[in-house]
Design an enzyme around this catalytic site. Sequence first.
Site, short mmCIF file in Angstrom:
data_model
loop_
_atom_site.label_atom_id
_atom_site.label_comp_id
_atom_site.label_asym_id
_atom_site.label_seq_id
_atom_site.Cartn_x
_atom_site.Cartn_y
_atom_site.Cartn_z
CE LYS A 87 -2.00 -1.07 3.92
NZ LYS A 87 -1.19 -2.27 4.23
NE ARG B 40 -3.43 -1.23 10.59
CZ ARG B 40 -2.41 -0.66 9.97
NH1 ARG B 40 -2.54 0.50 9.40
NH2 ARG B 40 -1.27 -1.28 9.89
NE ARG C 298 7.63 -2.62 5.89
CZ ARG C 298 6.31 -2.59 6.06
NH1 ARG C 298 5.54 -2.06 5.13
NH2 ARG C 298 5.77 -3.14 7.11
NE ARG D 293 7.09 -0.34 10.08
CZ ARG D 293 5.87 -0.42 9.54
NH1 ARG D 293 5.64 0.04 8.32
NH2 ARG D 293 4.87 -0.95 10.21
NE ARG E 243 2.87 -4.78 11.57
CZ ARG E 243 3.84 -4.57 10.69
NH1 ARG E 243 5.02 -5.13 10.88
NH2 ARG E 243 3.64 -3.83 9.65
P1 ADP Z 1 2.37 -1.83 3.22
O1 ADP Z 1 2.39 -0.32 3.10
O2 ADP Z 1 1.13 -2.43 2.65
O3 ADP Z 1 2.66 -2.30 4.60
P2 ADP Z 1 4.85 -1.67 1.68
O4 ADP Z 1 4.47 -0.78 0.56
O5 ADP Z 1 5.69 -1.08 2.76
O6 ADP Z 1 3.54 -2.39 2.31
O7 ADP Z 1 5.58 -2.94 1.04
C1 ADP Z 1 6.13 -3.96 1.85
C2 ADP Z 1 7.46 -4.43 1.26
O8 ADP Z 1 7.23 -5.11 0.03
C3 ADP Z 1 8.44 -3.30 0.95
O9 ADP Z 1 9.74 -3.76 1.26
C4 ADP Z 1 8.28 -3.07 -0.56
O10 ADP Z 1 9.50 -2.63 -1.16
C5 ADP Z 1 7.91 -4.46 -1.05
N1 ADP Z 1 6.96 -4.46 -2.16
C6 ADP Z 1 5.90 -3.64 -2.34
N2 ADP Z 1 5.22 -3.95 -3.45
C7 ADP Z 1 5.87 -5.01 -4.00
C8 ADP Z 1 5.65 -5.81 -5.19
N3 ADP Z 1 4.62 -5.58 -6.01
N4 ADP Z 1 6.51 -6.83 -5.41
C9 ADP Z 1 7.54 -7.07 -4.57
N5 ADP Z 1 7.80 -6.37 -3.46
C10 ADP Z 1 6.97 -5.34 -3.17
P1 AMP Z 2 1.68 0.50 9.35
O1 AMP Z 2 2.79 1.47 9.14
O2 AMP Z 2 0.44 0.84 8.58
O3 AMP Z 2 2.12 -0.94 9.15
O4 AMP Z 2 1.27 0.64 10.89
C1 AMP Z 2 2.18 0.38 11.93
C2 AMP Z 2 1.45 0.33 13.26
O5 AMP Z 2 0.86 1.59 13.56
C3 AMP Z 2 0.30 -0.67 13.36
O6 AMP Z 2 0.73 -2.00 13.64
C4 AMP Z 2 -0.51 -0.07 14.51
O7 AMP Z 2 0.09 -0.33 15.76
C5 AMP Z 2 -0.38 1.42 14.23
N1 AMP Z 2 -1.46 1.89 13.34
C6 AMP Z 2 -1.34 2.33 12.07
N2 AMP Z 2 -2.54 2.68 11.56
C7 AMP Z 2 -3.46 2.47 12.54
C8 AMP Z 2 -4.86 2.61 12.65
N3 AMP Z 2 -5.59 3.06 11.62
N4 AMP Z 2 -5.45 2.29 13.81
C9 AMP Z 2 -4.74 1.85 14.86
N5 AMP Z 2 -3.42 1.65 14.83
C10 AMP Z 2 -2.76 1.96 13.69
#
Ligand code: ADP
Ligand code: AMP
Length: 223
Positions: free
Chosen positions: A19, A94, A132, A165, A176
């Site tokens: 995302k 969420r 990541r 992270r 998660r």
């Molecule tokens: P989210 O925001 O849904 O938690 P991220 O955008 O941070 O996910 O993506 C998670 C990991 O996967 C990152 O390391 C990113 O570089 C990688 N990634 C994202 N989209 C793709 C894809 N289509 N194919 C392979 N790796 C991807």
């Molecule tokens: P993310 O960066 O989206 O993976 O979020 C990291 C962490 O932030 C999550 O595991 C939650 O602890 C917190 N968080 C992010 N978005 C929300 C939300 N909409 N509601 C509650 N907690 C959130």
Amino acid sequence: MAANDRKFIVFIGPPGSGKGTQAQIIRERLGLPQVATGDLFRYNLKNNTELGLLAKQYMDAGELVPNEVTIRMVEERLSREDCAKGAILDGFPRNLKQAVALDKMLAPYGGVTVAPLFEVDDDVVVERISGRRICRQCGAVYHVKFNPPKRDSICDVCGGELYQRDDDRPETVKTRLFVYYKQTAPIIGYYFCRGILEDINAMQPMEDVTRALLDVLAKYGIR
Ligand code: ADP
Ligand code: AMP
């Protein structure tokens, strides 16, 4: 611009589904800011605010931060000038309470425009999250295998240092994912019933996901 010309895109999908990556790719092109609640919490944490310290306990455990503070934070963020044309919501809502709260916030602007659902298998999520890396300075997202930086541990965009992270470690990832299925997945039905849920095959390479996403958004007048 008429109030209901604002476009609000809600990205739904498990952690690691891509995302944030897609939001970063399309936000400039669409002229819409990315409102990522996880990023907002991490920003608060970095700046040692009260909100950041509160959020940390939940983030470290992989649990959701309480609704009241999360909703207040989003409401404040969406009231800023840069959201005058709408926003890409990444990581919010969420759970159902947050979805209802968002509807209330957006009622004057015609509500949520479209909710793309990023579909990926669990094993892919685990592989993506474990590789990541994030830029400490600008938040750009990388993957050690699928999207590596040109220079090891250095951000291509701003030269900042890349880090992993804390909540991307395997122990927290399981929680998660569990939280996603239990608390977040019900919002899929919520948007499906409105006729604005759009499935995106997020297993494809990044460029193909972007293409699929832009095609879907165009159907809703977002281009
Ligand atoms: P989210 O925001 O849904 O938690 P991220 O955008 O941070 O996910 O993506 C998670 C990991 O996967 C990152 O390391 C990113 O570089 C990688 N990634 C994202 N989209 C793709 C894809 N289509 N194919 C392979 N790796 C991807
Ligand atoms: P993310 O960066 O989206 O993976 O979020 C990291 C962490 O932030 C999550 O595991 C939650 O602890 C917190 N968080 C992010 N978005 C929300 C939300 N909409 N509601 C509650 N907690 C959130």
